[in-house]
Write a protein that holds these residues in place. Structure first.
Motif, PDB file in Angstrom:
ATOM      1  N   GLU A   1     -25.699  -5.693 -68.158  1.00  0.00           N
ATOM      2  CA  GLU A   1     -25.646  -5.129 -67.004  1.00  0.00           C
ATOM      3  C   GLU A   1     -25.237  -6.333 -66.071  1.00  0.00           C
ATOM      4  OE1 GLU A   1     -23.703  -2.622 -65.501  1.00  0.00           O
ATOM      5  OE2 GLU A   1     -23.366  -1.778 -67.945  1.00  0.00           O
ATOM      6  N   PRO A   2     -26.823  -6.592 -65.513  1.00  0.00           N
ATOM      7  CA  PRO A   2     -26.857  -7.818 -64.811  1.00  0.00           C
ATOM      8  C   PRO A   2     -25.549  -8.919 -65.175  1.00  0.00           C
ATOM      9  CG  PRO A   2     -28.904  -7.583 -65.069  1.00  0.00           C
ATOM     10  CD  PRO A   2     -28.373  -6.491 -66.317  1.00  0.00           C
ATOM     11  N   LEU A   3     -25.487  -9.026 -66.639  1.00  0.00           N
ATOM     12  CA  LEU A   3     -24.316 -10.557 -66.851  1.00  0.00           C
ATOM     13  C   LEU A   3     -23.420  -9.713 -66.260  1.00  0.00           C
ATOM     14  CD1 LEU A   3     -22.978 -12.454 -68.482  1.00  0.00           C
ATOM     15  CD2 LEU A   3     -23.666 -11.903 -70.420  1.00  0.00           C
ATOM     16  N   ARG A   4     -22.932  -8.669 -66.349  1.00  0.00           N
ATOM     17  CA  ARG A   4     -21.997  -8.093 -66.756  1.00  0.00           C
ATOM     18  C   ARG A   4     -21.066  -8.203 -64.731  1.00  0.00           C
ATOM     19  NH1 ARG A   4     -22.394  -2.536 -69.496  1.00  0.00           N
ATOM     20  NH2 ARG A   4     -21.671  -3.052 -71.422  1.00  0.00           N
ATOM     21  N   ALA A   5     -22.253  -7.700 -63.925  1.00  0.00           N
ATOM     22  CA  ALA A   5     -21.950  -8.041 -62.625  1.00  0.00           C
ATOM     23  C   ALA A   5     -22.034 -10.052 -62.763  1.00  0.00           C
ATOM     24  CB  ALA A   5     -23.416  -7.897 -61.716  1.00  0.00           C
ATOM     25  N   GLY A   6     -22.496 -10.430 -62.877  1.00  0.00           N
ATOM     26  CA  GLY A   6     -22.450 -11.829 -62.914  1.00  0.00           C
ATOM     27  C   GLY A   6     -20.795 -12.408 -62.515  1.00  0.00           C
TER      28      GLY A   6
ATOM     29  N   ARG B   1     -46.602  -3.814 -91.049  1.00  0.00           N
ATOM     30  CA  ARG B   1     -45.240  -3.487 -89.928  1.00  0.00           C
ATOM     31  C   ARG B   1     -45.790  -4.860 -88.859  1.00  0.00           C
ATOM     32  NH1 ARG B   1     -46.064   1.248 -91.573  1.00  0.00           N
ATOM     33  NH2 ARG B   1     -44.313   2.720 -91.403  1.00  0.00           N
ATOM     34  N   VAL B   2     -44.736  -5.070 -88.884  1.00  0.00           N
ATOM     35  CA  VAL B   2     -44.873  -6.826 -88.049  1.00  0.00           C
ATOM     36  C   VAL B   2     -44.094  -6.954 -86.630  1.00  0.00           C
ATOM     37  CG1 VAL B   2     -44.507  -9.382 -88.146  1.00  0.00           C
ATOM     38  CG2 VAL B   2     -44.953  -7.932 -90.033  1.00  0.00           C
ATOM     39  N   ILE B   3     -44.555  -7.349 -85.788  1.00  0.00           N
ATOM     40  CA  ILE B   3     -43.883  -7.244 -84.659  1.00  0.00           C
ATOM     41  C   ILE B   3     -43.236  -8.678 -84.069  1.00  0.00           C
ATOM     42  CG2 ILE B   3     -43.373  -6.728 -81.490  1.00  0.00           C
ATOM     43  CD1 ILE B   3     -45.042  -4.516 -82.600  1.00  0.00           C
ATOM     44  N   VAL B   4     -42.141  -9.803 -84.291  1.00  0.00           N
ATOM     45  CA  VAL B   4     -42.210 -10.833 -83.911  1.00  0.00           C
ATOM     46  C   VAL B   4     -41.645 -11.118 -82.242  1.00  0.00           C
ATOM     47  CG1 VAL B   4     -41.073 -13.158 -84.527  1.00  0.00           C
ATOM     48  CG2 VAL B   4     -41.929 -11.249 -86.363  1.00  0.00           C
ATOM     49  N   HIS B   5     -42.772 -11.527 -81.889  1.00  0.00           N
ATOM     50  CA  HIS B   5     -41.696 -11.548 -80.236  1.00  0.00           C
ATOM     51  C   HIS B   5     -41.168 -12.464 -79.918  1.00  0.00           C
ATOM     52  CE1 HIS B   5     -45.176  -8.571 -78.689  1.00  0.00           C
ATOM     53  NE2 HIS B   5     -45.675  -8.629 -79.649  1.00  0.00           N
ATOM     54  N   HIS B   6     -39.691 -12.009 -79.054  1.00  0.00           N
ATOM     55  CA  HIS B   6     -39.412 -12.863 -78.396  1.00  0.00           C
ATOM     56  C   HIS B   6     -38.903 -13.140 -77.028  1.00  0.00           C
ATOM     57  CE1 HIS B   6     -38.330 -12.722 -82.946  1.00  0.00           C
ATOM     58  NE2 HIS B   6     -37.718 -13.907 -83.103  1.00  0.00           N
ATOM     59  N   THR B   7     -38.109 -13.662 -76.180  1.00  0.00           N
ATOM     60  CA  THR B   7     -38.045 -13.575 -74.972  1.00  0.00           C
ATOM     61  C   THR B   7     -36.506 -14.010 -74.414  1.00  0.00           C
ATOM     62  OG1 THR B   7     -40.027 -14.089 -74.145  1.00  0.00           O
ATOM     63  CG2 THR B   7     -37.716 -13.918 -72.591  1.00  0.00           C
ATOM     64  N   ASP B   8     -35.624 -13.130 -74.367  1.00  0.00           N
ATOM     65  CA  ASP B   8     -34.240 -13.358 -73.508  1.00  0.00           C
ATOM     66  C   ASP B   8     -33.980 -13.545 -72.501  1.00  0.00           C
ATOM     67  OD1 ASP B   8     -33.810 -12.655 -75.433  1.00  0.00           O
ATOM     68  OD2 ASP B   8     -32.265 -10.938 -75.343  1.00  0.00           O
ATOM     69  N   LEU B   9     -33.193 -14.737 -72.407  1.00  0.00           N
ATOM     70  CA  LEU B   9     -33.126 -15.331 -70.623  1.00  0.00           C
ATOM     71  C   LEU B   9     -31.957 -15.429 -70.264  1.00  0.00           C
ATOM     72  CD1 LEU B   9     -34.741 -18.421 -69.416  1.00  0.00           C
ATOM     73  CD2 LEU B   9     -32.423 -18.631 -68.781  1.00  0.00           C
ATOM     74  N   LEU B  10     -31.161 -15.125 -68.838  1.00  0.00           N
ATOM     75  CA  LEU B  10     -30.364 -14.291 -68.152  1.00  0.00           C
ATOM     76  C   LEU B  10     -30.404 -15.328 -67.186  1.00  0.00           C
ATOM     77  CD1 LEU B  10     -27.365 -13.962 -67.795  1.00  0.00           C
ATOM     78  CD2 LEU B  10     -28.352 -11.553 -66.340  1.00  0.00           C
ATOM     79  N   ALA B  11     -29.179 -16.829 -66.864  1.00  0.00           N
ATOM     80  CA  ALA B  11     -29.960 -17.699 -65.696  1.00  0.00           C
ATOM     81  C   ALA B  11     -28.358 -17.362 -65.487  1.00  0.00           C
ATOM     82  CB  ALA B  11     -29.211 -18.841 -66.174  1.00  0.00           C
ATOM     83  N   LEU B  12     -28.124 -16.887 -64.347  1.00  0.00           N
ATOM     84  CA  LEU B  12     -27.019 -16.337 -63.100  1.00  0.00           C
ATOM     85  C   LEU B  12     -26.515 -17.939 -61.796  1.00  0.00           C
ATOM     86  CD1 LEU B  12     -27.207 -12.793 -62.472  1.00  0.00           C
ATOM     87  CD2 LEU B  12     -26.552 -13.577 -64.002  1.00  0.00           C
ATOM     88  N   CYS B  13     -26.204 -18.697 -62.678  1.00  0.00           N
ATOM     89  CA  CYS B  13     -25.813 -19.712 -61.463  1.00  0.00           C
ATOM     90  C   CYS B  13     -24.561 -19.414 -60.676  1.00  0.00           C
ATOM     91  CB  CYS B  13     -25.306 -20.765 -62.657  1.00  0.00           C
ATOM     92  SG  CYS B  13     -26.177 -21.391 -63.781  1.00  0.00           S
TER      93      CYS B  13
ATOM     94  N   PRO C   1     -23.205 -18.416 -65.740  1.00  0.00           N
ATOM     95  CA  PRO C   1     -24.230 -17.835 -66.046  1.00  0.00           C
ATOM     96  C   PRO C   1     -24.403 -18.212 -67.737  1.00  0.00           C
ATOM     97  CG  PRO C   1     -22.441 -16.209 -66.053  1.00  0.00           C
ATOM     98  CD  PRO C   1     -22.010 -17.728 -65.714  1.00  0.00           C
ATOM     99  N   ALA C   2     -25.393 -17.981 -68.280  1.00  0.00           N
ATOM    100  CA  ALA C   2     -26.196 -18.211 -69.747  1.00  0.00           C
ATOM    101  C   ALA C   2     -26.938 -17.458 -70.230  1.00  0.00           C
ATOM    102  CB  ALA C   2     -27.279 -20.277 -69.462  1.00  0.00           C
ATOM    103  N   LEU C   3     -26.581 -16.818 -71.007  1.00  0.00           N
ATOM    104  CA  LEU C   3     -27.587 -16.037 -72.006  1.00  0.00           C
ATOM    105  C   LEU C   3     -28.233 -16.681 -73.043  1.00  0.00           C
ATOM    106  CD1 LEU C   3     -28.483 -13.214 -71.698  1.00  0.00           C
ATOM    107  CD2 LEU C   3     -26.752 -11.856 -72.748  1.00  0.00           C
ATOM    108  N   LEU C   4     -29.500 -16.389 -73.089  1.00  0.00           N
ATOM    109  CA  LEU C   4     -30.632 -17.402 -74.240  1.00  0.00           C
ATOM    110  C   LEU C   4     -31.082 -16.742 -74.641  1.00  0.00           C
ATOM    111  CD1 LEU C   4     -30.076 -20.487 -71.869  1.00  0.00           C
ATOM    112  CD2 LEU C   4     -28.300 -20.272 -73.987  1.00  0.00           C
TER     113      LEU C   4
END
Length: 353
Positions: free
Chosen positions: A103-108, A334-346, A222-225
């Protein structure tokens, strides 16, 4: 992206992220290539300005156009990512990516004007195109995806399996560009509405992330990484060697200057330094008995990288891997592999607003 210094993984190990594959000298195209008299924006040959949209490609697949870099690629590079591995991880990637950032991406994107022909999306290190297959159907309006990778083999997979429709049924078209992120310039992203990447930031250096942030902010898009490793893994049941393997793997991720688990923090600072608004969100893999094949492959690659980094672990890690694989096969791991998504609104530039 500077790739000549990246060593290949140990024999038999499985890469644990998608990303830029080592370029081949030649490959049989699955889709005919459209001719181009302009150089590819990321290839460094001739002009750095990306080729224009131009005419549609082959009649039998009018939504696809393929392009090759006009200069040879260096033989050295990051590990090749087998299409089979990328296929195996794609459902886990799709489930993990942070929907809260859509939703923040759509708004951007809505703030970008003057794009009557729709969104132009540049997907960096596209692999087999899983990001486009996930994201294009979540966005409204016509879209043109420009898929970048060094490996023409993966580019062909990405082109033929690209999505054809947006969320509202609008047309999605695709072209591919074979090139090297080391030569990324703001001109390469001229006209872009969005830059995306999946599991890419952690194999970049701080300088490369800085260049990426500068290029995106100069383009005003914007960048969605997504899916950058966070350096944390949770395994149930626990094992005394879990922490040591995790630490060795994280050190392996940081070899030769790569950011590894520090990637999102570094990227957030780089984008914010250029005036972008940055949001980060957790995007963990959650692997259970239903993902046994992926879990087993991930375990082999994870432990293999740790041993490559710390050879003294080899004997203990071998026993550890056997135990973990047995538990996986029995449906008990059972395994949880942690990642992070980043949204940069330029901030939009004058040419896009």
């Amino acid at each position: 992206m500077s790739t000549s210094k990246r060593p290949a993984p140990a024999a038999g190990s499985v890469p644990v992220r998608s990303g830029l594959g080592e370029a081949r000298d030649a490959a049989s195209p699955l889709v005919p290539a459209a001719p181009s008299d302009q150089s590819v924006g990321l290839s460094g040959g001739g002009s750095d300005r990306p080729a224009g949209r131009g005419a549609e490609g082959a009649a039998e697949r009018p939504t696809v156009r393929l392009r090759e870099a006009p200069v040879p690629q260096p033989p050295a590079g990051p590990p090749r990512y087998a299409p089979e591995w990328l296929r195996l991880r794609e459902p886990a990637d799709a489930a993990a990516r942070a929907h809260d950032l859509i939703e923040p991406l759509r708004a951007g994107l809505a703030r970008l004007k003057g794009r009557a022909d729709g969104l132009v999306v540049h997907d960096l290190g596209c692999g087999t195109g899983s990001m486009g297959r996930w994201l294009a159907p979540l966005l409204d309006g016509p879209q043109h995806w420009v898929l970048h990778d060094r490996d023409p083999y993966l580019l062909h997979f990405a082109a033929v399996a690209a999505p054809r429709a947006a969320a509202d049924g609008s047309r999605v078209t695709v072209e591919t560009r074979r090139g090297d992120l080391a030569r990324l310039t703001p001109d390469a992203l001229t006209g872009a509405a969005l830059v995306t990447a999946s599991a890419l930031l952690d194999v970049l250096t701080a300088a490369e992330v800085g260049k990426l942030a500068a290029a995106c902010t100069a383009a005003g898009c914007p960048a969605l990484l997504t899916l950058s490793v966070a350096g944390r893994v949770g395994l149930t049941p626990a094992h005394p060697l879990d922490a040591e393997i995790t630490e060795a793997f994280n050190d392996h991720q940081r070899r030769t200057g790569m950011l590894g688990p520090d990637a999102v923090t570094t990227a957030a600072e780089a984008f914010a330094g250029h005036g972008a608004t940055v949001r980060a969100h957790s995007s963990p893999w959650r692997l259970g008995p239903g993902e046994g094949e992926l879990t087993a492959q991930w375990l082999r690659g994870w432990v293999g990288a740790a041993v490559e980094q710390r050879p003294e672990l080899r004997e203990r890690a071998g026993r550890y891997l056997d135990e973990r694989l047995a538990a996986c096969a029995a449906g008990e791991l059972r395994v949880i592999v942690h990642h992070t998504d980043l949204l940069a609104l330029c901030r939009p530039t004058g040419g896009t607003s």
